[in-house]
Design a protein around this motif. Structure first.
Motif, PDB file in Angstrom:
ATOM      1  N   UNK A 132       0.835  -1.202   0.000  1.00 42.11           N
ATOM      2  CA  UNK A 132       0.000   0.000   0.000  1.00 42.11           C
ATOM      3  C   UNK A 132       0.870   1.252   0.000  1.00 42.11           C
ATOM      4  N   UNK A 133       0.560   2.180  -0.891  1.00 38.85           N
ATOM      5  CA  UNK A 133       1.293   3.436  -0.996  1.00 38.85           C
ATOM      6  C   UNK A 133       0.293   4.583  -1.071  1.00 38.85           C
ATOM      7  N   UNK A 134       0.452   5.542  -0.194  1.00 44.27           N
ATOM      8  CA  UNK A 134      -0.450   6.702  -0.163  1.00 44.27           C
ATOM      9  C   UNK A 134      -1.922   6.300  -0.076  1.00 44.27           C
ATOM     10  N   UNK A 135      -2.184   5.229   0.664  1.00 45.63           N
ATOM     11  CA  UNK A 135      -3.553   4.801   0.858  1.00 45.63           C
ATOM     12  C   UNK A 135      -4.133   3.962  -0.253  1.00 45.63           C
ATOM     13  N   UNK A 136      -3.355   3.699  -1.291  1.00 44.33           N
ATOM     14  CA  UNK A 136      -3.809   2.855  -2.403  1.00 44.33           C
ATOM     15  C   UNK A 136      -3.016   1.559  -2.407  1.00 44.33           C
ATOM     16  N   UNK A 137      -3.714   0.437  -2.458  1.00 41.60           N
ATOM     17  CA  UNK A 137      -3.049  -0.860  -2.488  1.00 41.60           C
ATOM     18  C   UNK A 137      -2.704  -1.225  -3.928  1.00 41.60           C
ATOM     19  N   UNK A 138      -1.450  -1.606  -4.132  1.00 44.48           N
ATOM     20  CA  UNK A 138      -0.992  -2.029  -5.454  1.00 44.48           C
ATOM     21  C   UNK A 138      -0.582  -3.499  -5.481  1.00 44.48           C
ATOM     22  N   UNK A 139      -0.430  -4.096  -4.308  1.00 39.27           N
ATOM     23  CA  UNK A 139      -0.015  -5.489  -4.242  1.00 39.27           C
ATOM     24  C   UNK A 139      -0.880  -6.274  -3.278  1.00 39.27           C
ATOM     25  N   UNK A 140      -1.218  -7.511  -3.659  1.00 45.63           N
ATOM     26  CA  UNK A 140      -1.956  -8.414  -2.779  1.00 45.63           C
ATOM     27  C   UNK A 140      -0.936  -9.297  -2.069  1.00 45.63           C
ATOM     28  N   UNK A 141      -0.939  -9.376  -0.741  1.00 46.21           N
ATOM     29  CA  UNK A 141       0.044 -10.185  -0.032  1.00 46.21           C
ATOM     30  C   UNK A 141      -0.023 -11.653  -0.464  1.00 46.21           C
ATOM     31  N   UNK A 142       1.134 -12.209  -0.797  1.00 45.15           N
ATOM     32  CA  UNK A 142       1.225 -13.602  -1.224  1.00 45.15           C
ATOM     33  C   UNK A 142       1.759 -14.474  -0.091  1.00 45.15           C
ATOM     34  N   UNK A 325      -4.190 -16.541  -3.216  1.00 46.60           N
ATOM     35  CA  UNK A 325      -4.166 -15.842  -1.927  1.00 46.60           C
ATOM     36  C   UNK A 325      -5.380 -16.099  -1.042  1.00 46.60           C
ATOM     37  N   UNK A 326      -6.328 -16.956  -1.491  1.00 42.99           N
ATOM     38  CA  UNK A 326      -7.407 -17.301  -0.563  1.00 42.99           C
ATOM     39  C   UNK A 326      -6.874 -18.350   0.417  1.00 42.99           C
ATOM     40  N   UNK A 327      -7.653 -18.670   1.440  1.00 41.08           N
ATOM     41  CA  UNK A 327      -7.172 -19.537   2.519  1.00 41.08           C
ATOM     42  C   UNK A 327      -6.729 -20.903   1.995  1.00 41.08           C
ATOM     43  N   UNK A 328      -7.485 -21.484   1.073  1.00 39.81           N
ATOM     44  CA  UNK A 328      -7.143 -22.800   0.536  1.00 39.81           C
ATOM     45  C   UNK A 328      -5.852 -22.753  -0.285  1.00 39.81           C
ATOM     46  N   UNK A 329      -5.756 -21.737  -1.128  1.00 38.90           N
ATOM     47  CA  UNK A 329      -4.563 -21.601  -1.944  1.00 38.90           C
ATOM     48  C   UNK A 329      -3.320 -21.344  -1.117  1.00 38.90           C
ATOM     49  N   UNK A 339       6.520 -21.304   2.720  1.00 40.35           N
ATOM     50  CA  UNK A 339       6.331 -19.863   2.858  1.00 40.35           C
ATOM     51  C   UNK A 339       5.131 -19.616   3.779  1.00 40.35           C
ATOM     52  N   UNK A 340       5.268 -18.691   4.694  1.00 38.66           N
ATOM     53  CA  UNK A 340       4.194 -18.433   5.647  1.00 38.66           C
ATOM     54  C   UNK A 340       3.025 -17.716   4.979  1.00 38.66           C
ATOM     55  N   UNK A 341       1.803 -18.209   5.150  1.00 38.79           N
ATOM     56  CA  UNK A 341       0.640 -17.591   4.515  1.00 38.79           C
ATOM     57  C   UNK A 341       0.404 -16.161   4.976  1.00 38.79           C
ATOM     58  N   UNK A 342       0.048 -15.303   4.029  1.00 37.90           N
ATOM     59  CA  UNK A 342      -0.333 -13.927   4.348  1.00 37.90           C
ATOM     60  C   UNK A 342      -1.795 -13.852   4.758  1.00 37.90           C
ATOM     61  N   UNK A 343      -2.595 -14.813   4.285  1.00 40.86           N
ATOM     62  CA  UNK A 343      -4.018 -14.882   4.614  1.00 40.86           C
ATOM     63  C   UNK A 343      -4.168 -15.542   5.980  1.00 40.86           C
ATOM     64  N   UNK A 344      -4.724 -14.825   6.948  1.00 47.59           N
ATOM     65  CA  UNK A 344      -4.757 -15.319   8.324  1.00 47.59           C
ATOM     66  C   UNK A 344      -5.656 -16.539   8.506  1.00 47.59           C
ATOM     67  N   UNK A 345      -6.662 -16.706   7.646  1.00 47.65           N
ATOM     68  CA  UNK A 345      -7.550 -17.852   7.780  1.00 47.65           C
ATOM     69  C   UNK A 345      -6.803 -19.168   7.546  1.00 47.65           C
ATOM     70  N   UNK A 346      -5.751 -19.126   6.742  1.00 51.01           N
ATOM     71  CA  UNK A 346      -4.988 -20.338   6.446  1.00 51.01           C
ATOM     72  C   UNK A 346      -4.290 -20.895   7.685  1.00 51.01           C
TER      73      UNK A 346
END
Length: 414
Positions: A132-142, A325-329, A339-346
């Motif tokens: 996130x930069x200046x309040x805009x997200x450009x990347x989805x955590x992998x 990036x969903x919990x299953x993936x 690699x540690x999941x960025x999605x907390x549900x995982x």
């Protein structure tokens, strides 16, 4: 965080020379996700190799989409991304480390994240903020990573300590006991100087409540909290508890295994390295959260997935990133790569939920802090590296070293 750097990074300068403007381009009409198409993806290092296998699975469920994964070495990743941005040939999807996002968002070559598809509440706060930069997200955590404390439990017991250090004082006491009573050459391995020394310093800086720049982008590296952190960091070298001369590329794993270095800050990959490379100490070491001062706060790392603004396959790219990036993936990706999941549900079921060591990393990620998304971050952190080296080598006080760094960083972020 506002980005108002007076100087521009080398990548921005190069891209501007090629005529890229900060507004980017529309990329033309977007191909519908259900149409037949080829999606180009760049992924770095080992992730690039593993992602090709995931892509094959994805293609079976989405026969209209061919996913062409190109593995890129981390040693050339930045250079290749800069060149592609300058030439207008970025892939549809790319993996980017947190330190890249400020640069490439500045160029206007990244598509903002569709927040109707991706909810920041599904991810660790620090994982989301890296993209996130200046309040805009450009990347989805992998995936994410952070640093926790690795320590030899058997040597601690030999030194009369039967619990993990939870505070700065307890960590210093244990480091002293390792040398005095357990026969270790050093008490704690932390980097004295050189490139990215700041990464070793972050657990001290953040736990003291310090930062390099504040939320408004103002340099604050000479704050009382930062000075306190650097004094504590430097004291390990002044008291002979840490080595003042560490060779480039030094790997702490071997010395941890032989007891020469009984304590260090490490990432999740060190678990595998120790299990496979130092089997003689199995059951004789453990991990603990970063010992606290004002808090227990470590650095946040990892990678995000971005979409090129020029891509004509944004819909398909969005679906592919959602799959990853969903919990299953994320659980599948952990099984393949560790690699540690960025999605907390995982983290709520399976191996991740049942592993006590991994749960230490999760607890640390809950409070971890991401580096500021500055387009010239490397130049900024280099000034901190130099300040740390002055202190660890006994050439300046923490106050004087950080005062100099503050002045230099102010000129970089104004």
């Amino acid at each position: 965080m506002p980005r108002t750097a007076r100087t521009v990074s080398a990548s921005i300068a190069l891209a501007l020379a090629f005529g890229i403007t900060a507004c980017g381009s529309s990329g033309g009409a977007d191909v519908a996700a259900d149409q037949k198409q080829t999606l180009t993806v760049w992924a770095m290092g080992a992730e690039g190799e593993k992602l090709a296998d995931v892509a094959k699975v994805y293609e079976k469920a989405h026969p209209n989409v061919t996913v062409k994964v190109t593995p890129v070495g981390w040693d050339v990743a930045h250079q290749k991304l800069v060149a592609a941005a300058a030439a207008g040939t970025l892939p549809d999807v790319a993996q980017m480390g947190g330190s890249y996002l400020g640069e490439f968002s500045e160029l206007g070559v990244l598509e903002p994240v569709d927040t109707k598809v991706f909810d920041e509440n599904d991810f660790f706060d620090s994982g989301w903020s890296q993209g996130e930069v200046d309040g805009t997200a450009y990347g989805v955590p992998w995936y994410v990573d952070t640093r926790v404390l690795y320590y030899r439990t058997d040597l601690a017991e030999k030194a009369g300590v039967d619990k993990a250090p939870a505070t700065w004082k307890e960590m210093k006491d244990l480091a002293t006991a390792y040398r005095k009573d357990a026969g270790s050459q050093w008490g704690l391995s932390i980097q004295p100087s050189g490139l990215d020394t700041v990464q070793s310093f972050y657990p001290f800086l953040y736990s003291a409540g310090g930062a390099i720049v504040d939320e408004d982008g103002k340099a604050v590296i000479d704050s009382p909290a930062a000075v306190k952190a650097l004094k504590e960091y430097g004291s390990y070298f002044a008291q002979g508890l840490s080595d003042t001369s560490v060779p480039p590329g030094y790997d702490v794993v071997k010395d941890f295994g032989n007891g020469r270095v009984p304590m260090f800050f490490g990432g999740p990959w060190h678990v595998t390295l120790l299990d496979e490379g130092q089997p003689q100490i199995k059951g004789k070491w453990a991990v603990a959260n970063v010992p606290a001062d004002a808090s227990s706060t470590s650095m946040a790392g990892g990678s995000s997935l971005v979409i090129s603004k020029d891509s004509e396959h944004k819909a398909a790219a969005t679906e592919f990133i959602s799959y990853l990036t969903d919990a299953e993936g994320q659980a599948d990706w952990y099984a393949r790569t560790k690699d540690l999941p960025a999605n907390t549900e995982a983290w709520e079921s399976g191996a991740l939920a049942d592993d006590a060591t991994l749960q230490v990393f999760k607890k640390q990620m809950d409070t971890a802090k991401a580096s500021p998304p500055l387009p010239n971050l490397t130049e900024v952190t280099d000034q901190v590296d130099q300040a740390i080296a002055k202190v660890t080598q006994g050439k300046a006080s923490a106050e004087d070293a950080l005062k100099t760094a503050q002045s230099e960083i102010e000129s970089l972020v104004k």
